[in-house]
Design an enzyme around this catalytic site. Structure first.
Site, PDB file in Angstrom:
ATOM      1  N   GLY A  84     -10.364   9.998   4.981  1.00 28.97           N
ATOM      2  CA  GLY A  84      -9.384  10.386   5.990  1.00 28.97           C
ATOM      3  C   GLY A  84      -9.529   9.779   7.457  1.00 28.97           C
ATOM      4  O   GLY A  84      -8.463   9.545   7.908  1.00 28.97           O
ATOM      5  N   TRP A 127      -8.437   6.271   7.295  1.00 28.67           N
ATOM      6  CA  TRP A 127      -7.038   6.111   7.065  1.00 28.67           C
ATOM      7  C   TRP A 127      -6.464   5.942   8.487  1.00 28.67           C
ATOM      8  O   TRP A 127      -5.694   5.251   8.925  1.00 28.67           O
ATOM      9  CB  TRP A 127      -6.514   7.295   6.655  1.00 28.67           C
ATOM     10  CG  TRP A 127      -5.062   7.418   6.530  1.00 28.67           C
ATOM     11  CD1 TRP A 127      -4.218   6.780   5.589  1.00 28.67           C
ATOM     12  CD2 TRP A 127      -4.195   8.082   7.330  1.00 28.67           C
ATOM     13  NE1 TRP A 127      -2.895   7.207   5.776  1.00 28.67           N
ATOM     14  CE2 TRP A 127      -2.858   7.726   7.149  1.00 28.67           C
ATOM     15  CE3 TRP A 127      -4.328   8.649   8.520  1.00 28.67           C
ATOM     16  CZ2 TRP A 127      -1.685   8.057   7.744  1.00 28.67           C
ATOM     17  CZ3 TRP A 127      -3.277   9.212   9.428  1.00 28.67           C
ATOM     18  CH2 TRP A 127      -1.865   8.807   9.050  1.00 28.67           C
ATOM     19  N   HIS A 128      -7.153   6.698   9.724  1.00 31.59           N
ATOM     20  CA  HIS A 128      -6.681   6.769  10.761  1.00 31.59           C
ATOM     21  C   HIS A 128      -6.771   5.160  11.665  1.00 31.59           C
ATOM     22  O   HIS A 128      -5.763   5.032  12.463  1.00 31.59           O
ATOM     23  CB  HIS A 128      -7.244   7.771  11.684  1.00 31.59           C
ATOM     24  CG  HIS A 128      -6.783   9.136  11.409  1.00 31.59           C
ATOM     25  ND1 HIS A 128      -7.345  10.064  10.435  1.00 31.59           N
ATOM     26  CD2 HIS A 128      -5.786  10.122  12.062  1.00 31.59           C
ATOM     27  CE1 HIS A 128      -6.566  11.035  10.436  1.00 31.59           C
ATOM     28  NE2 HIS A 128      -5.966  11.028  11.395  1.00 31.59           N
ATOM     29  N   GLY A 129      -7.667   4.756  11.315  1.00 36.79           N
ATOM     30  CA  GLY A 129      -7.794   3.321  11.909  1.00 36.79           C
ATOM     31  C   GLY A 129      -9.193   2.440  11.247  1.00 36.79           C
ATOM     32  O   GLY A 129     -10.147   3.243  10.774  1.00 36.79           O
ATOM     33  N   PHE A 150      -1.754   3.809  13.459  1.00 35.44           N
ATOM     34  CA  PHE A 150      -2.037   4.046  12.068  1.00 35.44           C
ATOM     35  C   PHE A 150      -1.430   3.790  11.180  1.00 35.44           C
ATOM     36  O   PHE A 150      -1.383   3.868   9.977  1.00 35.44           O
ATOM     37  CB  PHE A 150      -2.543   5.600  12.040  1.00 35.44           C
ATOM     38  CG  PHE A 150      -3.563   6.125  13.199  1.00 35.44           C
ATOM     39  CD1 PHE A 150      -4.446   5.084  13.770  1.00 35.44           C
ATOM     40  CD2 PHE A 150      -3.492   7.440  13.896  1.00 35.44           C
ATOM     41  CE1 PHE A 150      -5.294   5.317  14.859  1.00 35.44           C
ATOM     42  CE2 PHE A 150      -4.220   7.636  14.975  1.00 35.44           C
ATOM     43  CZ  PHE A 150      -5.149   6.592  15.482  1.00 35.44           C
TER      44      PHE A 150
END
Lengths: 400, 564
Positions: free
Chosen positions: B391, B394-396, B564
């Site tokens: 997770g 996923w953001h960056g 993102f």
């Protein structure tokens, strides 16, 4: 607008439709709308009254008073700042005028090496640090708030042509964020929130490569006072701005009924900032000042002519390229090749303090004292590199 | 096109007017075109990625069901994909940035070499795919369905991985090789990150996975599915919609209710208020500390971290509010994404309230497939940690996001250890219906303190932990994390104060927003002000509008989650 069953159940069918019926719902929406409008009117009037500017422009208003008046038109602000007599003028009205500042005779204390520095607050703060680091130095500062190089050059030129006593060292500070002001004829249009009334010439290069300047009709605070009370003169000044000032925009310049509403003023403030940013971005282009092809050659010509005349006057020219936050090395990229080609001594602050590191800046955008000290030391290093001949200077500044 | 720009509101006005005029089918066509225009406003070239994702997932959805693709479906999907390659990649769209005059238009029609290569590749791909699909005569077996879903996951993750993580992995590998004394060849590519790729990829993936799990049937109409992927309000920064929630709303005629439209307008106002007045007003203050490479004061770090916690909430939930509000104007409801997250008392509750559409997505499509909490304690902790690490990633594409994910995972594990697993992540149905309770799941009251004291205390303590997470999230390097952490713990040298004062609109806005959120929390109901008496409602809206106008002079900042 109505008690929905909360947005935690927002995907459910809107039950209030059934609960209230369409007509009643419409009426409620209308009532809320009217209350909202009434609320806005009340807030506008209340804030306007609570945060009125002080009647006397000389007394500094509170930050909130200033905040709610930033969006006043430039003309509206000028009419507030400029008093009926010079004594009634706000302090900002008095600063930066070439006629007033550049002809003043100021002598250096005996036994000190003097230097003249032209520019803005940054250059003044560098000079202060220099004299603090070396008490044997003394400075004379000529400048205006956020003054561009054309102001500095015009000031130097006036002193040079009037054969004023020039200090052995002549320093010009060029601020990266002020380079865009080379496309203006004064400090009114590039600082919408706090316009600075002083004026200066806008320079351009003729076909044969000579600098020529266009000086606006208003050259002093008194000229401004007269123009504000004479509609013909004011119109002529506005016309001059419209023709020669890249940042002039009628929508934010002219006073009108919107000056009386806080909400309208705040909208105009946002609009003014947007215009300013758009035009600045257009000037800067993709890199350096590529959007304004006339800026680099004019700036180069100004610096070369300054150095030439300073040397002709028996003084030593130095240029400080002050690269403030958000401008990277754009100023160096256009000025350094010219300075090197003409053997002009310079200090580029970006090589000393990074313009991209916010740790080098204080909240108002100036460098931190530590950064100023580093820059001052770099300029002092230039002083020490080649001692200056001046009979009145102490021995350690004598030529080696 | 930013939600807080004049261009967007002109665009929205045009779309809305035509939407009200057109019949259902034309409405959908227009929404689809609007989605492509909205996305193409950033970079037309990346429309091809959306088209590819749309075509592949639609086809796989059809193939996974107990039927085969009709010739019409195949033709539609094939022509759409080839057309997308031709339209988005072959002209020189960059030439149009200077305007559509003579020289620019000539440059525009100069065919791009990359575009032609992609067009040729796409044509070959389409031909091969058509030949293979035509050869399929029987309904798929379980094994073949598994193969199809693997293809869908592979294709989507390859795009995501390449555009978002390629340079990150190359950089990390180079760094690791350097550390052991090997100088590798430079493999770095100048890859531009397509806006919102993580959002629409996850949205599209949820469709194929749900079809595979037989939770929904496939969409037979290609253009309906294309609209599901390209529906513009949540397209670039969420909420990450689920096919079973959004698709039925898009495929059936919609009725626009006055109450829904009014709710939409209020949400747009609230979202703009959060973004323009608060988040953008705080951004320079946060940046002044986090963009510094030198030492700053301890109070600066603490203030900037707390301010960033407010900024990211207002920025992201502001976007979600505007997306939900705009969608309501079209009669479409989107998933609730934020539910008073800073009133959480523990990490488990926080993830039921923060970015609900992502946390429920991760739960349904990652945590549960990994085994969830059904395979023993140790495995549960590993699953939690892995889910949150991914997770974070996923953001960056940066290690600080991984660290942030790991930190959140560790908090969840720690909390689970203390509560013996009595609290869980939100269920997907909770997220879709938005019915996760405001006060969370079963939370025991303290044995030592009365509830009126223990609840605020727990909220404050968790907010403190949450803020440290935001420091990890916002920091630009490990060095900065180390330096800031050391300073906060009392080690290291404290530097000068560099933080700038947040804008007045932000200071006033934070006070008003805190009040609104507190009232919502007390009433256990979001937007509880809608229950106020009409003059009070009007006064609140007037206040929000006034503060919003104050914020219009803040320098606009791009939505944080766009990256993102």
């Amino acid at each position: 607008m109505l008690p929905s069953s909360s947005s935690t159940s927002s995907s459910e069918p809107a039950s209030p439709d059934r609960q209230y019926g369409h007509a009643r719902l419409r009426r409620r929406v209308l009532v809320v709308l009217l209350w909202t409008i009434a609320g806005l009117v009340v807030i506008d009037v209340a804030v306007g009254l609570a945060f009125r500017l002080p009647a006397d422009a000389r007394s500094e208003g509170s930050s909130l008073q200033n905040y709610f008046n930033y969006g006043r038109s430039i003309e509206g602000k000028l009419r507030y700042l400029v008093g009926r007599t010079p004594e009634e003028d706000a302090p900002i009205v008095k600063s930066g005028w070439l006629l007033q500042d550049c002809y003043v005779e100021r002598s250096f204390p005996a036994g000190k090496l003097g230097f003249d520095i032209y520019g803005m607050s940054f250059s003044a703060l560098i000079a202060d640090q220099m004299t603090r680091l070396d008490p044997d130095l003394a400075s004379r500062q000529f400048g205006g708030p956020a003054a561009p190089p054309n102001h500095s050059y015009a000031c130097f030129l006036r002193r040079f042509e009037a054969k004023r006593d020039l200090a052995p060292v002549q320093i010009v500070g060029v601020l990266a964020s002020s380079v865009r002001r080379m496309e203006t004829i004064g400090g009114l249009t590039t600082s919408f929130e706090s316009p600075m009334p002083f004026s200066y010439p806008r320079y351009s290069l003729s076909r044969d490569g000579h600098l020529s300047g266009h000086m606006p009709s208003i050259e002093s605070a008194n000229d401004l006072r007269v123009a504000l009370s004479d509609s013909d003169k004011w119109r002529a000044f506005e016309q001059d701005l419209a023709s020669n000032d890249y940042f002039y925009s009628r929508s934010v310049f002219q006073a009108n009924v919107f000056d009386h509403s806080v909400i309208a003023r705040m909208i105009r403030r946002a609009w003014g900032q947007r215009l300013l940013n758009e035009r600045t971005d257009a000037l800067r282009g993709a890199g350096g000042f590529s959007g304004a092809p006339d800026i680099p050659p004019v700036l180069g010509a100004i610096l070369v002519d300054f150095a030439k005349k300073a040397r002709a006057g028996g003084t030593r020219p130095i240029v400080i390229l002050i690269e403030d936050r958000g401008y990277g090395e754009s100023l160096s990229s256009i000025a350094v090749p010219t300075l090197k080609a003409n053997d002009i001594e310079f200090v580029a602050t970006s090589t000393i303090v990074s313009p991209d590191d916010s740790g080098n800046f204080v909240a108002d955008g100036h460098f931190t004292p530590a950064a100023f000290e580093k820059i001052a030391r770099a300029v002092l290093k230039l002083f020490g590199k080649d001692m200056i001949c001046n009979p009145s200077t102490p021995s350690r500044w004598s030529p080696t | 096109m930013l939600f807080n720009s004049l261009a967007f509101f002109c665009f929205l006005a045009c779309v809305y007017v035509f939407y009200r005029i057109f019949p259902f089918r034309l409405q959908n066509w227009m929404l689809l075109i609007a989605g492509y225009v909205f996305y193409g406003f950033w970079d037309v070239r990346f429309l091809f990625l959306i088209a590819f994702s749309t075509t592949v997932d639609f086809s796989i959805g059809m193939l996974m069901a107990d039927r085969i693709m009709t010739a019409r479906q195949r033709w539609t999907a094939s022509l759409f994909l080839v057309g997308a390659a031709l339209f988005s990649l072959c002209p020189n769209w960059l030439a149009l940035r200077g305007g559509f005059n003579g020289s620019h238009s000539a440059a525009f029609f100069t065919l791009q070499a990359l575009g032609l290569r992609v067009l040729a590749g796409t044509t070959v791909f389409v031909l091969i795919a058509n030949l293979m699909i035509r050869a399929i005569k029987r309904p798929p077996t379980e094994r073949r369905r598994r193969f199809y879903i693997c293809c869908s996951v592979f294709v989507n993750l390859v795009f995501l991985g390449f555009f978002k993580y390629f340079n990150f992995f190359v950089d990390s590998a180079e760094y690791a090789l350097h550390a052991i004394g090997i100088n590798p060849i430079n493999f770095r590519l100048s890859v531009v990150l397509p806006v919102g790729i993580s959002f629409y990829t996850f949205q599209s993936l949820s469709y194929t996975i749900d079809v595979y799990r037989r939770r929904i049937g496939p969409t037979a109409r290609f253009w309906d599915f294309a609209l599901f992927v390209a529906y513009f309000p949540p397209m670039v920064a969420g909420p990450i919609e689920r096919a079973r929630h959004l698709l039925p709303q898009l495929t059936r005629p919609r009725r626009i209710r006055l109450i829904q439209s009014m709710d939409g307008i209020v949400l747009i106002l609230l979202g703009l208020f959060k973004k323009v007045a608060v988040a953008d007003g705080i951004a320079p203050a946060v940046a002044s500390v986090f963009t510094s490479t030198g030492t700053v004061s301890r109070s600066d770090i603490a203030s900037a971290t707390v301010l960033f916690a407010i900024q990211i909430f207002c920025d992201f939930s502001g976007y979600s509010d505007i997306a939900r509000g705009v969608s309501k104007l079209f009669g479409v409801e989107l998933i609730l994404n934020f539910d008073l997250p800073y009133f959480s008392r523990n990490p488990s509750e926080f993830w039921r309230r923060w970015h609900i559409s992502l946390s429920s997505w991760l739960r349904d499509y990652l945590y549960i497939p990994l085994g969830g909490s059904q395979r023993g304690s140790l495995r549960t902790y590993c699953n939690l940690l892995l889910t949150m690490l991914l997770g974070g990633l996923w953001h960056g594409a940066a290690w600080n996001y991984v660290l942030w994910g790991g930190y959140q995972g560790a908090l969840l594990c720690g909390h689970r250890l203390m509560t013996h697993g009595r609290e869980t992540l939100p269920t997907s149905s909770e997220a879709i219906r938005g019915t996760s309770t405001l006060h969370g799941g079963a939370v025991r009251s303290s044995r030592f303190l009365p509830a009126w004291l223990s609840t605020p205390l727990r909220i404050a303590v968790f907010f403190f932990f949450c803020c440290y997470g935001w420091l990890l999230f916002r920091a630009h390097s490990f060095e900065q994390i180390k330096a800031f952490t050391a300073q906060l713990l009392g080690f290291g040298t404290s530097g000068p104060s560099v933080i700038t004062k947040p804008a007045t609109s932000a200071l006033v806005g934070i006070a008003v927003l805190s009040l609104i959120q507190f009232v919502d929390y007390r009433n256990d109901c979001l937007e509880s002000f809608k229950r106020w008496r009409l003059p009070f409602q009007g006064a609140l809206y007037a206040t929000l509008i006034f503060i919003l106008i104050m914020g219009t002079s803040n320098a606009p900042v791009q939505f944080i989650y766009f990256q993102f």
